[in-house]
Design a protein around this motif. Structure first.
Motif, PDB file in Angstrom:
ATOM      1  N   LEU A 249      39.477  40.319  43.657  1.00  0.00           N
ATOM      2  CA  LEU A 249      39.205  40.846  42.324  1.00  0.00           C
ATOM      3  C   LEU A 249      40.138  40.291  41.259  1.00  0.00           C
ATOM      4  CD1 LEU A 249      38.337  44.533  43.226  1.00  0.00           C
ATOM      5  CD2 LEU A 249      36.937  42.467  43.315  1.00  0.00           C
ATOM      6  N   HIS A 250      41.206  39.658  41.685  1.00  0.00           N
ATOM      7  CA  HIS A 250      42.055  38.901  40.761  1.00  0.00           C
ATOM      8  C   HIS A 250      43.057  38.125  41.597  1.00  0.00           C
ATOM      9  CE1 HIS A 250      45.360  38.376  37.646  1.00  0.00           C
ATOM     10  NE2 HIS A 250      44.328  37.673  37.201  1.00  0.00           N
ATOM     11  N   HIS A 251      42.727  36.873  41.854  1.00  0.00           N
ATOM     12  CA  HIS A 251      43.553  36.074  42.764  1.00  0.00           C
ATOM     13  C   HIS A 251      44.866  35.667  42.105  1.00  0.00           C
ATOM     14  CE1 HIS A 251      44.854  32.153  44.509  1.00  0.00           C
ATOM     15  NE2 HIS A 251      44.718  32.867  45.619  1.00  0.00           N
ATOM     16  N   PHE A 252      45.926  35.720  42.913  1.00  0.00           N
ATOM     17  CA  PHE A 252      47.203  35.185  42.456  1.00  0.00           C
ATOM     18  C   PHE A 252      47.491  33.914  43.243  1.00  0.00           C
ATOM     19  CE2 PHE A 252      51.739  34.548  42.509  1.00  0.00           C
ATOM     20  CZ  PHE A 252      52.078  34.740  41.187  1.00  0.00           C
ATOM     21  N   PRO A 253      47.792  32.790  42.577  1.00  0.00           N
ATOM     22  CA  PRO A 253      48.133  32.679  41.150  1.00  0.00           C
ATOM     23  C   PRO A 253      47.025  32.167  40.243  1.00  0.00           C
ATOM     24  CG  PRO A 253      48.872  30.732  42.301  1.00  0.00           C
ATOM     25  CD  PRO A 253      48.211  31.588  43.335  1.00  0.00           C
ATOM     26  N   THR A 254      45.866  31.787  40.784  1.00  0.00           N
ATOM     27  CA  THR A 254      44.871  31.100  39.944  1.00  0.00           C
ATOM     28  C   THR A 254      44.182  32.025  38.951  1.00  0.00           C
ATOM     29  OG1 THR A 254      43.029  31.482  41.481  1.00  0.00           O
ATOM     30  CG2 THR A 254      44.388  29.501  41.842  1.00  0.00           C
ATOM     31  N   GLY A 255      44.142  33.343  39.247  1.00  0.00           N
ATOM     32  CA  GLY A 255      43.449  34.287  38.374  1.00  0.00           C
ATOM     33  C   GLY A 255      41.957  34.358  38.611  1.00  0.00           C
ATOM     34  N   ILE A 256      41.442  33.653  39.627  1.00  0.00           N
ATOM     35  CA  ILE A 256      39.998  33.636  39.901  1.00  0.00           C
ATOM     36  C   ILE A 256      39.514  35.032  40.287  1.00  0.00           C
ATOM     37  CG2 ILE A 256      38.233  32.806  41.521  1.00  0.00           C
ATOM     38  CD1 ILE A 256      39.852  30.194  41.715  1.00  0.00           C
ATOM     39  N   VAL A 257      38.382  35.438  39.707  1.00  0.00           N
ATOM     40  CA  VAL A 257      37.685  36.654  40.119  1.00  0.00           C
ATOM     41  C   VAL A 257      36.497  36.222  40.976  1.00  0.00           C
ATOM     42  CG1 VAL A 257      36.400  38.682  39.359  1.00  0.00           C
ATOM     43  CG2 VAL A 257      38.384  37.906  38.047  1.00  0.00           C
ATOM     44  N   SER A 286      44.318  44.770  39.913  1.00  0.00           N
ATOM     45  CA  SER A 286      42.946  44.855  39.373  1.00  0.00           C
ATOM     46  C   SER A 286      42.790  46.007  38.388  1.00  0.00           C
ATOM     47  CB  SER A 286      41.942  45.034  40.523  1.00  0.00           C
ATOM     48  OG  SER A 286      42.169  46.273  41.175  1.00  0.00           O
ATOM     49  N   GLU A 287      43.786  46.924  38.338  1.00  0.00           N
ATOM     50  CA  GLU A 287      43.726  48.018  37.364  1.00  0.00           C
ATOM     51  C   GLU A 287      43.729  47.487  35.942  1.00  0.00           C
ATOM     52  OE1 GLU A 287      45.790  49.587  41.058  1.00  0.00           O
ATOM     53  OE2 GLU A 287      45.979  47.823  39.787  1.00  0.00           O
ATOM     54  N   PHE A 288      44.268  46.276  35.765  1.00  0.00           N
ATOM     55  CA  PHE A 288      44.384  45.707  34.425  1.00  0.00           C
ATOM     56  C   PHE A 288      43.291  44.666  34.192  1.00  0.00           C
ATOM     57  CE2 PHE A 288      48.759  46.952  35.659  1.00  0.00           C
ATOM     58  CZ  PHE A 288      48.879  48.013  34.777  1.00  0.00           C
ATOM     59  N   ARG A 289      42.070  45.158  34.190  1.00  0.00           N
ATOM     60  CA  ARG A 289      40.917  44.323  33.841  1.00  0.00           C
ATOM     61  C   ARG A 289      40.537  44.696  32.419  1.00  0.00           C
ATOM     62  NH1 ARG A 289      37.325  40.953  35.928  1.00  0.00           N
ATOM     63  NH2 ARG A 289      35.135  41.070  35.337  1.00  0.00           N
ATOM     64  N   PHE A 290      40.682  43.754  31.480  1.00  0.00           N
ATOM     65  CA  PHE A 290      40.664  44.096  30.064  1.00  0.00           C
ATOM     66  C   PHE A 290      39.287  44.045  29.410  1.00  0.00           C
ATOM     67  CE2 PHE A 290      44.972  42.218  30.769  1.00  0.00           C
ATOM     68  CZ  PHE A 290      45.669  43.421  30.670  1.00  0.00           C
ATOM     69  N   ASN A 291      38.442  43.134  29.830  1.00  0.00           N
ATOM     70  CA  ASN A 291      37.205  42.892  29.086  1.00  0.00           C
ATOM     71  C   ASN A 291      35.950  43.375  29.801  1.00  0.00           C
ATOM     72  OD1 ASN A 291      38.826  41.690  27.188  1.00  0.00           O
ATOM     73  ND2 ASN A 291      38.455  39.606  27.907  1.00  0.00           N
ATOM     74  N   ALA A 292      36.105  44.135  30.862  1.00  0.00           N
ATOM     75  CA  ALA A 292      34.939  44.623  31.594  1.00  0.00           C
ATOM     76  C   ALA A 292      35.353  45.796  32.466  1.00  0.00           C
ATOM     77  CB  ALA A 292      34.344  43.507  32.459  1.00  0.00           C
ATOM     78  N   LYS A 293      34.364  46.464  33.051  1.00  0.00           N
ATOM     79  CA  LYS A 293      34.637  47.574  33.950  1.00  0.00           C
ATOM     80  C   LYS A 293      35.190  47.041  35.272  1.00  0.00           C
ATOM     81  CE  LYS A 293      31.081  50.703  32.139  1.00  0.00           C
ATOM     82  NZ  LYS A 293      29.858  51.475  32.460  1.00  0.00           N
ATOM     83  N   PRO A 294      35.919  47.903  36.006  1.00  0.00           N
ATOM     84  CA  PRO A 294      36.455  47.460  37.302  1.00  0.00           C
ATOM     85  C   PRO A 294      35.333  47.014  38.244  1.00  0.00           C
ATOM     86  CG  PRO A 294      37.444  49.541  36.626  1.00  0.00           C
ATOM     87  CD  PRO A 294      36.324  49.263  35.668  1.00  0.00           C
ATOM     88  N   ILE A 295      35.632  45.997  39.057  1.00  0.00           N
ATOM     89  CA  ILE A 295      34.662  45.473  40.023  1.00  0.00           C
ATOM     90  C   ILE A 295      34.741  46.284  41.307  1.00  0.00           C
ATOM     91  CG2 ILE A 295      33.999  43.431  41.351  1.00  0.00           C
ATOM     92  CD1 ILE A 295      35.311  41.751  39.140  1.00  0.00           C
ATOM     93  N   GLU A 296      33.594  46.479  41.948  1.00  0.00           N
ATOM     94  CA  GLU A 296      33.565  47.223  43.207  1.00  0.00           C
ATOM     95  C   GLU A 296      34.382  46.486  44.267  1.00  0.00           C
ATOM     96  OE1 GLU A 296      30.224  49.201  46.152  1.00  0.00           O
ATOM     97  OE2 GLU A 296      29.873  47.188  45.371  1.00  0.00           O
ATOM     98  N   PRO A 297      35.317  47.173  44.916  1.00  0.00           N
ATOM     99  CA  PRO A 297      36.114  46.518  45.959  1.00  0.00           C
ATOM    100  C   PRO A 297      35.260  46.131  47.167  1.00  0.00           C
ATOM    101  CG  PRO A 297      37.140  48.571  45.224  1.00  0.00           C
ATOM    102  CD  PRO A 297      35.749  48.545  44.670  1.00  0.00           C
ATOM    103  N   LEU A 298      35.722  45.127  47.904  1.00  0.00           N
ATOM    104  CA  LEU A 298      35.045  44.739  49.143  1.00  0.00           C
ATOM    105  C   LEU A 298      34.977  45.898  50.126  1.00  0.00           C
ATOM    106  CD1 LEU A 298      36.423  41.177  50.028  1.00  0.00           C
ATOM    107  CD2 LEU A 298      34.046  41.783  49.589  1.00  0.00           C
ATOM    108  N   PHE A 299      36.023  46.727  50.128  1.00  0.00           N
ATOM    109  CA  PHE A 299      36.078  47.866  51.052  1.00  0.00           C
ATOM    110  C   PHE A 299      34.852  48.755  50.882  1.00  0.00           C
ATOM    111  CE2 PHE A 299      37.262  52.110  52.410  1.00  0.00           C
ATOM    112  CZ  PHE A 299      37.972  51.882  53.579  1.00  0.00           C
ATOM    113  N   SER A 300      34.443  48.990  49.617  1.00  0.00           N
ATOM    114  CA  SER A 300      33.261  49.821  49.351  1.00  0.00           C
ATOM    115  C   SER A 300      31.970  49.053  49.609  1.00  0.00           C
ATOM    116  CB  SER A 300      33.293  50.314  47.905  1.00  0.00           C
ATOM    117  OG  SER A 300      34.444  51.088  47.664  1.00  0.00           O
ATOM    118  N   ALA A 301      31.946  47.773  49.202  1.00  0.00           N
ATOM    119  CA  ALA A 301      30.737  46.961  49.394  1.00  0.00           C
ATOM    120  C   ALA A 301      30.402  46.809  50.876  1.00  0.00           C
ATOM    121  CB  ALA A 301      30.936  45.587  48.760  1.00  0.00           C
TER     122      ALA A 301
END
Length: 479
Positions: A249-257, A286-301
């Motif tokens: 949901l937010h890769h470190f360090p590339t920032g890829i979602v 992932s709590e700091f997602r600024f421009n959209a709603k939080p993405i569903e985690p893989l755990f839930s999916a």
């Protein structure tokens, strides 16, 4: 009587401004050592603010050592400087020796204008007064569990609080017994390595958080570094792996979602093998997602299909949302793993103090954590916007590009230059800027693009009023 001009607070909270104003007067010696301060009621009446505003300011000043209180007497200014003994001259040689010894005993940390490697948070944003009050409530509760050894999975109160929070804010259904508390995600990851065993093949993202591979190595397990593309980890290269650690949901360090299609591909990989494969999902900032709603985690999916259900282990931490010094992290185990996990690793005591666990549980249950997240999200959004705006309005805009800035507390600053990264980092360091390049996070030596240099800008610890000076130094080093 203390006088405060609240018209100068510029949006700062009343209690914070009052604390800051009294602190400055103490440091400037406008208030003398051991001087008696007004009572909370008297100061509140004089300043025309609530008594709780004064109380919060006083409590924070006490906790930080600026004032002290005496029962039935009141509040007093704490002397800040220790008494200096009479001067006794010594031979020049001896004085130099003592100075040299002092330098060896107390090495000086380099002070950076901006430390983009640092994972710290803004000191002034931590709710000191509230945290102190909740801690006192916990200590005064007389709960005998505070003095017992914490259960292996952590204290039940905190596990219940986390369970309720996740259900409400992260779309995760997890019973308290599935939750394991640990002192940092490194500790929890090591527990998982010991649980699954060294015979498994572990995979990590490349580039990525290199400490995880080091932990696998220390446990004697085989660990493979798997490359990324624009959608995240390359699932086709996971053929030989049994367990993969990802931050989708937010890769470190590339920032890829990681997009939906790749997340589903990863879940299919976990379900495809005859022997069970597992995904360790690190929900990094992932709590700091600024421009959209939080993405569903893989755990839930994963629960959407019987084939993938129970194949994801979820990791998260409070170190990023509260402070790095609060070493409280947690993981959620699939239901089928709960009993086997505690049967094998249950001899461990939870490494987090029960006092801290009960305080954090209250912080969550009383709604303070939700409010704090909202406050910090707004703070970081404004901080990011100000930094990016300053960069785009500088001379750097003609030779740089900002990537992956919509989520999390870092972004990539891509500089167009043929100069080597090493030289650029040296120039930045000379100007007081500490920064890592993307190439620093690869497991194997990467050949740098001859024209593009990517720098990881972790902005969470910088000060807003220093942004102009920071960008000016970056211009001088990179332009």
């Amino acid at each position: 009587m203390i006088t405060i001009d609240f018209s100068k607070r510029k949006g700062q909270g009343l209690s914070d401004f009052l604390y800051d104003s009294i602190k400055k007067q103490i440091v400037a010696k406008s208030l003398a050592d051991d001087e008696r301060l007004p009572s909370r009621r008297a100061l509140a009446a004089n300043l025309k603010v609530s008594e709780i505003t004064v109380q919060n300011a006083y409590e924070r000043l006490i906790s930080e050592g600026y004032i002290y209180s005496e029962e039935k007497r009141g509040y007093f200014v704490q002397p800040l400087a220790a008494k200096i003994p009479p001067f006794s001259p010594k031979p020049e040689k001896e004085k130099k020796s003592a100075a040299a010894q002092s330098q060896e005993e107390k090495p000086q940390e380099k002070k950076w204008l901006a430390d983009f490697k640092d994972n710290s948070t803004n000191f002034e944003k931590f709710p000191f007064s509230l945290w102190a009050r909740l801690t006192r409530q916990v200590l005064n509760s007389g709960d005998e569990r505070l003095l017992r050894k914490s259960p292996s999975g952590g204290d039940w109160e905190l596990r219940k609080a986390i369970s309720r929070h996740l259900r409400r804010f992260r779309m995760i259904e997890a019973a308290p017994e599935q939750i394991v508390i640990g002192a940092g995600t490194d500790f929890l990851y090591t527990q998982l390595l010991q649980f699954f065993g060294r015979q498994k093949v572990y995979a990590v993202e490349n580039p990525g958080y290199r400490q995880l591979a080091e932990a696998a190595k220390l446990c004697g397990a085989k660990c493979v570094a798997v490359g990324l593309d624009k959608s995240g980890i390359k699932v086709k290269e996971l053929k030989d792996a049994d367990i993969v650690h990802v931050s989708p949901l937010h890769h470190f360090p590339t920032g890829i979602v990681m997009p939906y299609a790749r997340r589903m591909e990863l879940l299919e990989w976990a379900a495809a093998a005859k022997k069970k494969r597992f995904i360790i999902e690190d929900d990094y900032d992932s709590e700091f997602r600024f421009n959209a709603k939080p993405i569903e985690p893989l755990f839930s999916a994963a629960d959407s299909s019987p084939k993938t259900k129970g194949r994801v282990i979820y990791l998260n931490t409070f170190s990023k949302t509260l402070a790095p010094s609060i070493r409280i992290s947690y993981m959620i185990l699939p239901k089928d793993l709960v009993l086997p996990f505690f049967k094998k690793t249950g001899f461990y005591s939870c490494p987090v103090s029960s006092f801290e666990q009960f305080t954090l549980a209250r912080f969550i249950n009383e709604g303070h954590y939700e409010k704090h997240l909202t406050k910090m999200k707004n703070h970081y959004r404004n901080l990011r916007n100000d930094l990016i705006r300053s960069l785009t309005q500088s001379r750097l805009s003609k030779k740089s590009e900002i990537l992956e800035e919509d989520s999390g507390l870092h972004f990539i600053l891509q500089i167009k230059t043929s100069l080597p990264c090493r030289l650029l980092k040296e120039r930045l360091a000379a100007g007081g800027i500490n920064v890592a390049s993307l190439s620093d996070f690869y497991y194997n030596k990467q050949k740098e693009n001859s024209f593009h240099k990517d720098f990881v800008i972790n902005y969470s610890g910088i000060q807003k009023d220093k942004i102009a000076a920071i960008v000016q130094k970056m211009e001088a080093a990179l332009c």
